[in-house]
Design an enzyme around this catalytic site. Structure first.
Site, PDB file in Angstrom:
ATOM      1  N   ALA A 191      62.524 -10.549 -25.366  1.00  0.00           N
ATOM      2  CA  ALA A 191      61.692 -11.504 -24.610  1.00  0.00           C
ATOM      3  C   ALA A 191      62.584 -12.348 -23.717  1.00  0.00           C
ATOM      4  CB  ALA A 191      60.882 -12.377 -25.567  1.00  0.00           C
ATOM      5  N   VAL A 247      63.789  -4.559 -34.520  1.00  0.00           N
ATOM      6  CA  VAL A 247      63.189  -3.221 -34.420  1.00  0.00           C
ATOM      7  C   VAL A 247      64.079  -2.250 -35.196  1.00  0.00           C
ATOM      8  CG1 VAL A 247      62.565  -1.358 -32.831  1.00  0.00           C
ATOM      9  CG2 VAL A 247      62.133  -3.752 -32.200  1.00  0.00           C
ATOM     10  N   HIS A 453      53.112 -35.517   2.116  1.00  0.00           N
ATOM     11  CA  HIS A 453      51.966 -35.608   1.214  1.00  0.00           C
ATOM     12  C   HIS A 453      50.802 -34.819   1.800  1.00  0.00           C
ATOM     13  CE1 HIS A 453      49.112 -37.223  -1.638  1.00  0.00           C
ATOM     14  NE2 HIS A 453      48.294 -37.467  -0.619  1.00  0.00           N
TER      15      HIS A 453
END
Ligand code: FAD
Ligand code: NAD
Length: 477
Positions: A191, A247, A453
Site C-alpha cells: 500500500a 503474503v 480570492h
C-alpha cells in the site's frame, strides 16, 4: 575510435534523468549521445523511460479518466446535475492513455533532433576507458566512446518469490496500466504510492480492491496527521487496506489468483481476478558494467556517487533512480541538469531538502520538507498551523472539501520547515510551499503575500496565519 563515434558526453538511459541530462549537455554545446533500450507497445524505440512510458504519465492519464468517470457516476448530484447511463469503455480509456504516451515520447525524439542529441536505440554497457557497447535488436553490437558518461538507467519493479509475475493475472505496475477490463476483485500487494494510485484507478471503475501492506504504519514517510486522514478517506472510498499483512503465497489458478496471507487476526485465503505486485523498485544495474569498469554500488545496490554525482571512476556520473534519494522523476531531471553543468565546469546546487512528494489519489496528498514526527524526534521546537478545506470558499464551490493544509515552522525563527497537504489540487498547491521554502521564507512572508480570492491557495495563506493563531476563517485556539 573514429571521431564520428566519439562524443563529449554519452548518457545511458533516456528517462527523465537521462533525456534531460542529454538536452542540457547539448544546450551547453557538448557533443552528446543518448543510448536507451526502451521499446514501446508498437515495437519501436520510445524515449522518456519509465516515467513517460509506464510510470508517471500513463498512471496519471488513468487516474484522470477514472476520476471523471467517478465524478459523472455519483459526484455531481449535490450540484443538481443528474447524469445517467455513464459507462466505462476500458479499451478506449487505455487507447487514450497510449496516445498521450506516444505524443509525449515522440516529443522527446523531436527535442533530441532539435538539440542535435544523437540517439541510439539499444542496450548500453559500460566498458573500460569510457567506452560504451550498444547491443541493438538482433544482437548487433557497436561501440562508442566519450569524455564523460552519465549512467541513468533507472529502476524496475521489485519481484517477490511469493507472488511471481505472469503478466496475465499477476502483474507489476506496467501490467496494471493495461487491463482489458475492470477486474471484479483486485488484490494489491504493497500500500505504497503505486498501490494506492493504481488501486484507486480500478476501484473508481468498480473493482473491489484489497491492499495487503506488510508494515504496520500507513504511509510512514508522510506526516502522521495527513497519513491518518488519507487512510480514513481511502477506507471511506471502499479501499480495503490490510496492515501488517504477510503474503505467504499467491498462485494463478485458471483465470483466478488464489492468495494466502497472515495478519494479526490469523491466516486468510482470498480469491482474486487480478493481483498487482507493487512493493517498491530497484535500480537497473544488471549487466550494466563490464568487469573492466567496476562501478561501486552501495549496500542497497544503488550506484554510489559523491556530492557531484561522480562514481568511483572519474568522469563517470550517475543520476535518478539509479542512485540514493527519492525515486521521483523531478529529482532525476534536476540531477540530470546539475550533472550536465558539472561536466561543463560549473558548480550547480541542488537542494535535496525541498523536493516535493505527491500521491495523485483523491484526495491528493503532497508535501515538502519535514514532518511533525521527524522534527519532534530531532528535538526541534516548532509551531504548527492547519487550515481545513471545508473552510475554503473555493473548495466549497468545487464540491471537494476534504482535507487540510498543515504548515510547520521553527518556533524561534518562524522559517517554514514543512508543508503537508491533503485535499483538492494538493499536487499544484505544493509548488507555492516549495518556492517559499527554497527562498527560506517564514510563515509571516507567506502570510504577507496576497492570494487571489476565491482560490484553494488561500488555504496555504490561512495555514500560514494559523501558525501564529491569526487565521481569519477558522476559530483560533
Ligand atoms: P527511468 O525513467 O527508469 O529511465 C531509465 C531508462 O533507461 C529506461 O528507458 C530504461 O529502459 C533504460 N535503460 C535501462 N538499462 C539500460 C541499458 N543498459 N541501456 C540502455 N538503456 C537502459 N515519479 C514522479 O515523480 N511522479 C509520478 O507521478 C510518478 N509516477 C509513477 C508511476 C509508476 C507506475 C511508476 C512505475 C513510477 C512512477 N514515478 C513517478 C517514478 C518515476 O517514473 C521515476 O522516478 C523516474 O522515471 C526515474 O527516472 P530515471 O531517468 O532515473 O529512470
Ligand atoms: P513504495 O515504496 O512507495 O511502496 C511499497 C510498499 O510495499 C511499502 O509500503 C512497503 O512496506 C510494501 N511492501 C514491501 N514488501 C512487501 C511485501 N512483501 N508484502 C506487502 N507489502 C510490502 O513503492 P512503490 O509503490 O512500488 O513505488 C516505487 C517508487 O516509485 C516509489 O519510491 C515512488 O517514489 C515512485 N512512484 C512515485 C509516484 C509519485 O510520485 N506519485 C507514483 C508511483 C511511484
Amino acid at each position: 575510435m573514429s571521431s564520428e563515434n566519439h562524443f563529449e558526453v554519452v548518457v545511458i538511459g533516456g528517462g527523465p534523468g537521462g533525456y534531460v541530462a542529454a538536452i542540457r549537455c547539448a544546450q551547453l554545446g557538448l557533443k552528446t549521445a543518448c543510448v536507451d533500450d526502451f521499446t514501446g507497445k508498437d515495437n519501436k524505440a520510445s524515449l522518456g523511460g519509465t516515467c513517460l512510458n509506464v510510470g508517471c504519465i500513463p498512471s496519471k492519464a488513468l487516474l484522470e479518466s477514472s476520476h471523471h468517470y467517478e465524478k459523472l457516476s455519483h459526484g455531481l448530484e449535490e450540484q443538481g446535475i443528474k447524469v445517467s447511463g455513464v459507462e466505462i469503455d476500458v479499451p478506449a480509456m487505455i487507447k487514450n492513455k497510449d496516445n498521450i504516451v506516444s505524443r509525449l515520447t515522440g516529443g522527446i525524439s523531436g527535442l533530441f533532433k532539435a538539440n542535435n542529441v544523437t540517439s541510439f536505440h539499444g542496450r548500453g554497457k559500460l566498458l573500460a576507458n569510457k567506452q560504451v557497447q550498444i547491443t541493438a535488436n538482433k544482437n548487433e553490437t557497436s561501440i562508442i566512446s566519450a569524455d564523460s558518461i552519465i549512467l541513468a538507467t533507472g529502476s524496475r519493479p521489485i519481484d517477490i518469490p511469493t507472488a511471481k509475475i505472469n503478466n496475465k493475472n499477476i502483474v507489476d505496475s506496467t501490467g496494471a496500466l493495461d487491463f482489458d477490463g475492470t477486474p471484479k476483485k483486485l488484490g494489491v500487494i504493497g500500500a505504497g504510492v503505486i498501490g494506492l494510485e493504481l488501486g484507486s484507478v480500478w476501484s473508481r471503475l468498480g473493482s473491489d480492491v484489497v491492499l495487503l501492506e506488510a508494515q504496520n504504519e500507513f504511509l510512514p514517510a508522510a506526516d502522521k496527521k495527513i497519513a491518518a486522514e488519507a487512510k480514513r478517506q481511502f477506507k471511506k472510498q471502499g479501499l480495503d487496506i490490510k496492515m501488517s499483512a504477510r503474503v505467504t503465497k499467491a498462485v494463478s489458478k485458471g483465470k483466478k489468483v488464489l492468495l494466502n496471507y497472515d495478519d494479526s487476526s490469523g491466516q486468510h485465503s482470498i480469491e482474486l481476478d487480478k493481483l498487482i505486485v507493487s512493493v517498491g523498485r530497484r535500480p537497473n544495474t544488471d549487466n550494466l558494467f563490464a568487469p573492466e569498469a567496476p562501478i561501486e554500488l552501495d549496500e542497497r545496490g544503488f550506484v554510489e556517487v559523491d556530492e557531484i554525482w561522480q562514481t568511483n571512476i572519474p568522469s563517470i556520473y550517475a543520476i535518478g533512480d539509479l542512485i540514493r534519494g527519492p525515486m521521483l522523476a523531478h529529482k532525476a531531471s534536476e540531477e540530470g541538469v546539475a550533472v550536465a553543468e558539472v561536466i561543463y565546469g560549473e558548480e550547480p546546487e541542488l537542494n535535496y531538502d525541498v523536493i516535493p512528494s505527491v500521491i495523485y489519489t483523491s484526495p491528493e496528498i503532497a508535501w515538502v520538507g519535514q514532518t511533525e514526527q521527524h522534527l519532534k524526534s530531532a528535538g526541534r521546537k516548532i509551531k504548527i498551523g492547519t487550515f481545513p478545506f471545508a473552510a475554503s470558499g473555493r473548495a466549497q464551490a468545487l464540491g471537494d472539501t476534504t482535507g487540510m493544509v498543515k504548515m510547520i515552522s521553527c518556533a524561534e525563527s518562524d522559517q517554514i520547515l514543512g508543508v503537508h497537504i491533503i485535499g483538492p489540487q494538493a499536487s499544484e498547491l505544493i509548488a507555492e510551499a516549495v518556492l517559499a521554502m527554497e527562498y527560506s521564507a517564514s510563515t509571516e512572508d507567506l502570510a504577507l503575500t496576497i492570494h487571489a480570492h476565491p482560490t484553494l491557495s488561500e488555504a496555504l495563506h490561512e495555514a500560514a496565519l494559523a501558525v501564529n493563531n491569526r487565521a481569519l476563517h477558522i476559530p483560533n485556539k
